[in-house]
Scaffold this motif. Sequence first.
Motif, PDB file in Angstrom:
ATOM      1  N   TRP A  24       0.817  -1.205   0.000  1.00  0.00           N
ATOM      2  CA  TRP A  24       0.000   0.000   0.000  1.00  0.00           C
ATOM      3  C   TRP A  24       0.859   1.266   0.000  1.00  0.00           C
ATOM      4  N   SER A  25       1.898   1.314   0.811  1.00  0.00           N
ATOM      5  CA  SER A  25       2.703   2.533   0.938  1.00  0.00           C
ATOM      6  C   SER A  25       3.334   2.957  -0.384  1.00  0.00           C
ATOM      7  N   GLU A  26       3.535   2.021  -1.294  1.00  0.00           N
ATOM      8  CA  GLU A  26       4.119   2.342  -2.595  1.00  0.00           C
ATOM      9  C   GLU A  26       3.103   2.949  -3.551  1.00  0.00           C
ATOM     10  N   HIS A  27       1.831   2.947  -3.183  1.00  0.00           N
ATOM     11  CA  HIS A  27       0.782   3.451  -4.068  1.00  0.00           C
ATOM     12  C   HIS A  27       0.184   4.767  -3.598  1.00  0.00           C
ATOM     13  N   LEU A  28       0.753   5.345  -2.573  1.00  0.00           N
ATOM     14  CA  LEU A  28       0.290   6.661  -2.144  1.00  0.00           C
ATOM     15  C   LEU A  28       0.682   7.676  -3.210  1.00  0.00           C
ATOM     16  N   GLY A  29       0.010   8.813  -3.214  1.00  0.00           N
ATOM     17  CA  GLY A  29       0.341   9.859  -4.173  1.00  0.00           C
ATOM     18  C   GLY A  29      -0.735  10.089  -5.214  1.00  0.00           C
ATOM     19  N   LYS A  30      -1.749   9.228  -5.224  1.00  0.00           N
ATOM     20  CA  LYS A  30      -2.878   9.447  -6.121  1.00  0.00           C
ATOM     21  C   LYS A  30      -4.152   8.948  -5.443  1.00  0.00           C
ATOM     22  N   PRO A  31      -5.272   9.557  -5.789  1.00  0.00           N
ATOM     23  CA  PRO A  31      -6.532   9.071  -5.216  1.00  0.00           C
ATOM     24  C   PRO A  31      -6.748   7.609  -5.598  1.00  0.00           C
ATOM     25  N   THR A  32      -7.342   6.852  -4.688  1.00  0.00           N
ATOM     26  CA  THR A  32      -7.529   5.423  -4.906  1.00  0.00           C
ATOM     27  C   THR A  32      -8.913   4.984  -4.437  1.00  0.00           C
ATOM     28  N   VAL A  33      -9.509   4.123  -5.228  1.00  0.00           N
ATOM     29  CA  VAL A  33     -10.756   3.469  -4.854  1.00  0.00           C
ATOM     30  C   VAL A  33     -10.381   2.047  -4.463  1.00  0.00           C
ATOM     31  N   ILE A  34     -10.642   1.692  -3.215  1.00  0.00           N
ATOM     32  CA  ILE A  34     -10.388   0.338  -2.728  1.00  0.00           C
ATOM     33  C   ILE A  34     -11.751  -0.289  -2.470  1.00  0.00           C
ATOM     34  N   TYR A  35     -12.067  -1.311  -3.255  1.00  0.00           N
ATOM     35  CA  TYR A  35     -13.378  -1.926  -3.026  1.00  0.00           C
ATOM     36  C   TYR A  35     -13.228  -3.399  -2.657  1.00  0.00           C
ATOM     37  N   PHE A  36     -13.929  -3.758  -1.592  1.00  0.00           N
ATOM     38  CA  PHE A  36     -13.982  -5.137  -1.118  1.00  0.00           C
ATOM     39  C   PHE A  36     -15.247  -5.770  -1.680  1.00  0.00           C
ATOM     40  N   TYR A  37     -15.090  -6.982  -2.197  1.00  0.00           N
ATOM     41  CA  TYR A  37     -16.236  -7.690  -2.758  1.00  0.00           C
ATOM     42  C   TYR A  37     -16.180  -9.156  -2.313  1.00  0.00           C
ATOM     43  N   PRO A  38     -17.325  -9.835  -2.316  1.00  0.00           N
ATOM     44  CA  PRO A  38     -17.365 -11.195  -1.777  1.00  0.00           C
ATOM     45  C   PRO A  38     -16.590 -12.260  -2.564  1.00  0.00           C
ATOM     46  N   LYS A  39     -16.802 -12.366  -3.902  1.00  0.00           N
ATOM     47  CA  LYS A  39     -16.239 -13.525  -4.614  1.00  0.00           C
ATOM     48  C   LYS A  39     -16.167 -13.280  -6.117  1.00  0.00           C
ATOM     49  N   ASP A  40     -15.053 -13.720  -6.706  1.00  0.00           N
ATOM     50  CA  ASP A  40     -14.891 -13.648  -8.161  1.00  0.00           C
ATOM     51  C   ASP A  40     -15.983 -14.438  -8.870  1.00  0.00           C
ATOM     52  N   ASP A  41     -16.370 -13.918 -10.031  1.00  0.00           N
ATOM     53  CA  ASP A  41     -17.219 -14.647 -10.977  1.00  0.00           C
ATOM     54  C   ASP A  41     -18.607 -14.997 -10.451  1.00  0.00           C
ATOM     55  N   THR A  42     -19.111 -14.238  -9.502  1.00  0.00           N
ATOM     56  CA  THR A  42     -20.496 -14.382  -9.075  1.00  0.00           C
ATOM     57  C   THR A  42     -21.280 -13.228  -9.711  1.00  0.00           C
ATOM     58  N   THR A  43     -22.566 -13.325  -9.734  1.00  0.00           N
ATOM     59  CA  THR A  43     -23.384 -12.361 -10.462  1.00  0.00           C
ATOM     60  C   THR A  43     -23.132 -10.914 -10.034  1.00  0.00           C
ATOM     61  N   GLY A  44     -23.295 -10.624  -8.749  1.00  0.00           N
ATOM     62  CA  GLY A  44     -23.129  -9.246  -8.271  1.00  0.00           C
ATOM     63  C   GLY A  44     -21.697  -8.756  -8.406  1.00  0.00           C
TER      64      GLY A  44
END
Length: 150
Positions: A24-44
Amino acid sequence: MELKIGDQVPEFTAKDQHGATFNWSEHLGKPTVIYFYPKDDTTGCTAQACSFRDEYQDFKDLGAEVIGISGDSEKSHVKFAQKYNLPFILLSDKDKIIRKLFNVPTNLLGLIPGRVTYIVDKEGTVVSIFNSMKATNHIPVALNAIREMK
């Protein structure tokens, strides 16, 4: 302890869909959207990821990055990213360490990992949090929050 607006994103490390180490510390310096989601390849989750994909250039044009995080393996993320042409970073949180750092709640009696989006400024401060199981609602909220930072 719940991560709130005004808090600094805690340092974390994970493997991305290519097996590379993400710090994470290497990616500071720009706005970031961090999204948590339940599971790959499911409908939602697929609808959410594809919506982020479809708006990704708008995020990039605003100088922002998008990062998706779930408990799936790097191998699962590779398939998911390839199948749906996802251009952004997917991080594997198999041990739920990052989810616990952010204190992302679970849904449906604790059976389903929560779906929460954090919008973070270039200094690493949380400026907006959106918690909803309605997958595609996260994208316009995140995009508006990034626009408001400009």
